[in-house]
Design a protein around this motif. Structure first.
Motif, PDB file in Angstrom:
ATOM      1  N   LYS A 175       0.851  -1.207   0.000  1.00 48.71           N
ATOM      2  CA  LYS A 175       0.000   0.000   0.000  1.00 48.71           C
ATOM      3  C   LYS A 175       0.883   1.253   0.000  1.00 48.71           C
ATOM      4  CE  LYS A 175      -3.921   0.023   0.314  1.00 48.71           C
ATOM      5  NZ  LYS A 175      -4.788  -0.034  -0.866  1.00 48.71           N
ATOM      6  N   ALA A 176       1.966   1.214   0.792  1.00 46.30           N
ATOM      7  CA  ALA A 176       2.880   2.367   0.835  1.00 46.30           C
ATOM      8  C   ALA A 176       3.439   2.653  -0.556  1.00 46.30           C
ATOM      9  CB  ALA A 176       4.022   2.089   1.805  1.00 46.30           C
ATOM     10  N   SER A 177       3.770   1.584  -1.295  1.00 46.59           N
ATOM     11  CA  SER A 177       4.367   1.809  -2.621  1.00 46.59           C
ATOM     12  C   SER A 177       3.338   2.455  -3.554  1.00 46.59           C
ATOM     13  CB  SER A 177       4.926   0.513  -3.199  1.00 46.59           C
ATOM     14  OG  SER A 177       3.963  -0.196  -3.909  1.00 46.59           O
ATOM     15  N   ARG A 178       2.080   2.152  -3.347  1.00 48.46           N
ATOM     16  CA  ARG A 178       1.034   2.750  -4.171  1.00 48.46           C
ATOM     17  C   ARG A 178       1.043   4.290  -4.040  1.00 48.46           C
ATOM     18  NH1 ARG A 178      -2.006   5.816  -5.236  1.00 48.46           N
ATOM     19  NH2 ARG A 178      -4.191   5.831  -5.864  1.00 48.46           N
ATOM     20  N   PHE A 179       1.422   4.802  -2.850  1.00 44.68           N
ATOM     21  CA  PHE A 179       1.465   6.260  -2.656  1.00 44.68           C
ATOM     22  C   PHE A 179       2.834   6.842  -2.972  1.00 44.68           C
ATOM     23  CE2 PHE A 179      -2.311   4.907  -0.463  1.00 44.68           C
ATOM     24  CZ  PHE A 179      -3.217   5.840  -0.946  1.00 44.68           C
ATOM     25  N   VAL A 180       3.891   6.057  -2.733  1.00 45.20           N
ATOM     26  CA  VAL A 180       5.247   6.543  -3.062  1.00 45.20           C
ATOM     27  C   VAL A 180       5.336   6.854  -4.558  1.00 45.20           C
ATOM     28  CG1 VAL A 180       7.649   5.753  -3.337  1.00 45.20           C
ATOM     29  CG2 VAL A 180       6.487   5.482  -1.137  1.00 45.20           C
ATOM     30  N   TYR A 181       4.721   6.009  -5.386  1.00 44.26           N
ATOM     31  CA  TYR A 181       4.864   6.184  -6.837  1.00 44.26           C
ATOM     32  C   TYR A 181       3.702   6.951  -7.473  1.00 44.26           C
ATOM     33  CZ  TYR A 181       8.613   2.937  -5.977  1.00 44.26           C
ATOM     34  OH  TYR A 181       9.747   2.372  -5.465  1.00 44.26           O
ATOM     35  N   ASP A 182       2.818   7.486  -6.651  1.00 43.00           N
ATOM     36  CA  ASP A 182       1.697   8.259  -7.201  1.00 43.00           C
ATOM     37  C   ASP A 182       2.186   9.678  -7.515  1.00 43.00           C
ATOM     38  OD1 ASP A 182      -0.662   9.929  -7.447  1.00 43.00           O
ATOM     39  OD2 ASP A 182      -1.773   8.171  -6.743  1.00 43.00           O
ATOM     40  N   PRO A 183       2.061  10.110  -8.795  1.00 47.48           N
ATOM     41  CA  PRO A 183       2.612  11.428  -9.162  1.00 47.48           C
ATOM     42  C   PRO A 183       1.917  12.589  -8.445  1.00 47.48           C
ATOM     43  CG  PRO A 183       1.252  10.541 -10.933  1.00 47.48           C
ATOM     44  CD  PRO A 183       1.381   9.451  -9.917  1.00 47.48           C
ATOM     45  N   ARG A 184       0.772  12.353  -7.846  1.00 45.46           N
ATOM     46  CA  ARG A 184       0.060  13.449  -7.180  1.00 45.46           C
ATOM     47  C   ARG A 184       0.508  13.634  -5.733  1.00 45.46           C
ATOM     48  NH1 ARG A 184      -5.562  10.761  -8.343  1.00 45.46           N
ATOM     49  NH2 ARG A 184      -4.228   9.040  -7.680  1.00 45.46           N
ATOM     50  N   ASP A 185       1.366  12.727  -5.268  1.00 47.25           N
ATOM     51  CA  ASP A 185       1.806  12.789  -3.866  1.00 47.25           C
ATOM     52  C   ASP A 185       3.141  13.520  -3.775  1.00 47.25           C
ATOM     53  OD1 ASP A 185       1.157  11.337  -1.089  1.00 47.25           O
ATOM     54  OD2 ASP A 185       3.324  11.366  -1.383  1.00 47.25           O
ATOM     55  N   ASP A 186       3.295  14.368  -2.759  1.00 46.67           N
ATOM     56  CA  ASP A 186       4.553  15.117  -2.616  1.00 46.67           C
ATOM     57  C   ASP A 186       5.359  14.703  -1.391  1.00 46.67           C
ATOM     58  OD1 ASP A 186       4.398  16.789  -4.910  1.00 46.67           O
ATOM     59  OD2 ASP A 186       2.766  17.864  -3.930  1.00 46.67           O
ATOM     60  N   LYS A 187       5.055  13.580  -0.826  1.00 45.76           N
ATOM     61  CA  LYS A 187       5.783  13.180   0.393  1.00 45.76           C
ATOM     62  C   LYS A 187       6.649  11.936   0.151  1.00 45.76           C
ATOM     63  CE  LYS A 187       4.211  16.203   3.443  1.00 45.76           C
ATOM     64  NZ  LYS A 187       4.259  17.366   2.555  1.00 45.76           N
ATOM     65  N   THR A 188       7.068  11.765  -1.109  1.00 45.31           N
ATOM     66  CA  THR A 188       7.835  10.564  -1.453  1.00 45.31           C
ATOM     67  C   THR A 188       9.040  10.366  -0.533  1.00 45.31           C
ATOM     68  OG1 THR A 188       7.188  10.913  -3.712  1.00 45.31           O
ATOM     69  CG2 THR A 188       9.011   9.402  -3.374  1.00 45.31           C
ATOM     70  N   GLU A 189       9.822  11.448  -0.371  1.00 44.88           N
ATOM     71  CA  GLU A 189      11.051  11.304   0.411  1.00 44.88           C
ATOM     72  C   GLU A 189      10.755  10.971   1.870  1.00 44.88           C
ATOM     73  OE1 GLU A 189      14.917  13.997   0.629  1.00 44.88           O
ATOM     74  OE2 GLU A 189      13.992  13.768  -1.339  1.00 44.88           O
ATOM     75  N   GLU A 190       9.799  11.677   2.448  1.00 45.85           N
ATOM     76  CA  GLU A 190       9.446  11.424   3.860  1.00 45.85           C
ATOM     77  C   GLU A 190       8.946   9.994   4.019  1.00 45.85           C
ATOM     78  OE1 GLU A 190       8.722  14.048   2.133  1.00 45.85           O
ATOM     79  OE2 GLU A 190       8.452  15.839   3.351  1.00 45.85           O
ATOM     80  N   ARG A 191       8.130   9.563   3.059  1.00 47.53           N
ATOM     81  CA  ARG A 191       7.585   8.196   3.148  1.00 47.53           C
ATOM     82  C   ARG A 191       8.718   7.183   3.105  1.00 47.53           C
ATOM     83  NH1 ARG A 191       2.052   7.783   2.131  1.00 47.53           N
ATOM     84  NH2 ARG A 191       1.058   9.580   1.162  1.00 47.53           N
ATOM     85  N   LEU A 192       9.636   7.390   2.134  1.00 46.37           N
ATOM     86  CA  LEU A 192      10.726   6.417   1.990  1.00 46.37           C
ATOM     87  C   LEU A 192      11.641   6.421   3.205  1.00 46.37           C
ATOM     88  CD1 LEU A 192      11.521   6.923  -1.762  1.00 46.37           C
ATOM     89  CD2 LEU A 192      10.762   4.799  -0.712  1.00 46.37           C
TER      90      LEU A 192
END
Ligand code: FES
Length: 318
Positions: A175-192
């Motif tokens: 589920k986390a990867s679904r949001f990490v790779y979503d272009p509309r999300d801006d928290k990629t770095e924080e999530r990773l």
């Protein structure tokens, strides 16, 4: 078709022997699913049997159980695929989650782990007008993750969760990867960074493939976890034992054509991390007593050159 089903039962209200295996025999159409058989038991033989189901079409994800030792959606599992006439099928509740009654498990830890990975979009700003437009291509890449119906089969059969319930687990990491790779999300770095640093994060998976095997929707959670690891490394999140382990593994195989286990243990622990190095001493002593201590200087594999060539080609492709 005559079948016999051993159902593992649990009744919290019974004071002793509250867990037992109950056998039910029935005559049922061969194309029936395991869920059809269990509903037949509940309606015609024993109304006390507790089970959970809803859609009966492998959509809602509520009918996960272990059938013959492996987690399955029972509404999707045909009896004839598993047993011959007269044989016995075993049905148990899913694993790694507490049982409430009979075949029903408590899924609150499943959802608590989902919550840990913030399963919602976090854009820095909203579009001035209208809605976010994401390209078809970028969304197509997410289709695998989006197929997840949160049935929890991967969690049930995860071999890490069996021994460490702090592991976020395959479903929540997919589920986390679904949001990490979503272009509309801006928290990629924080999530990773969270998934990388957190105890129980992406580096705890041992790639046993059980989650891949049982997922009824081909989400392949283990592969999603590997994607997250690669992306975490790409953004420079390298300060983990998991990264050190992976790096040491690669260096060792490229250098010697085989795994240098002594070096792997030391480098994974961190060669300047005294407490973790001290932790290795009992393991090393046990290995020594059993004659399993790896050599300090490993022999090179005969076809080491081929391995070096393969490694070189991989680097060039990257
Ligand atoms: Fe909905 Fe099986 S009953 S997935």
């Amino acid at each position: 078709m005559k079948v016999s089903i051993d159902v593992k039962r649990f009744d919290p209200e019974k004071t002793n022997e509250n867990t037992w295996v109950q056998n039910y025999k029935m005559d049922i159409h061969p194309s029936s699913t395991v869920l059809d058989a269990l509903i037949h038991v509940r309606e015609e033989i024993d109304g006390t049997l507790a089970l959970r189901c809803a859609c009966r079409a492998s959509i809602c994800g509520s009918c996960g159980m272990r059938v013959n030792g492996q987690a399955k959606l029972v509404c999707k599992t045909r009896i004839e695929e598993l047993v011959e006439e007269g044989e016995t099928l075993s049905v148990e509740p899913m694993g790694n989650q507490p049982v409430i009654k009979d075949l029903i498990v408590d899924i609150s830890s499943f959802f608590a782990k989902m919550t840990q990975v913030s399963p919602f979009l976090q854009p820095d700003s909203l579009p001035e007008q209208g809605e976010f437009i994401a390209s078809n291509d970028s969304m197509e890449k997410l289709l695998t993750e989006m197929n997840c119906i949160m049935c929890g089969l991967c969690v049930s059969d995860c071999t890490i969760l069996e021994v460490d319930d702090t592991f976020i687990g395959p479903a929540a990491l997919a589920k986390a990867s679904r949001f990490v790779y979503d272009p509309r999300d801006d928290k990629t770095e924080e999530r990773l960074k969270f998934l990388n640093d957190e105890q129980g994060g992406i580096w705890d998976c041992t790639r046993c493939m059980q989650c891949v095997e049982v997922c009824p929707k081909d989400v392949s959670p283990m592969d999603r976890i590997m994607d997250l690891r690669e992306t975490a490394i790409e953004i420079g999140a390298k300060k983990t034992h998991g990264y050190d382990h992976t790096n040491s593994f690669e260096k060792s195989v490229v250098a010697h054509g085989r795994l240098d286990e002594s070096r792997l243990a030391l480098e994974s622990a961190g060669i300047f991390n005294l407490p973790r190095l001290l932790d290795l001493i009992p393991v090393g002593l046990r290995a020594l007593i059993k004659g399993k201590l790896p050599p300090l200087f490993p022999h090179k594999a005969e076809d080491n050159k081929k391995i070096k060539d393969i490694a070189k080609k991989i680097k060039e492709m990257e």
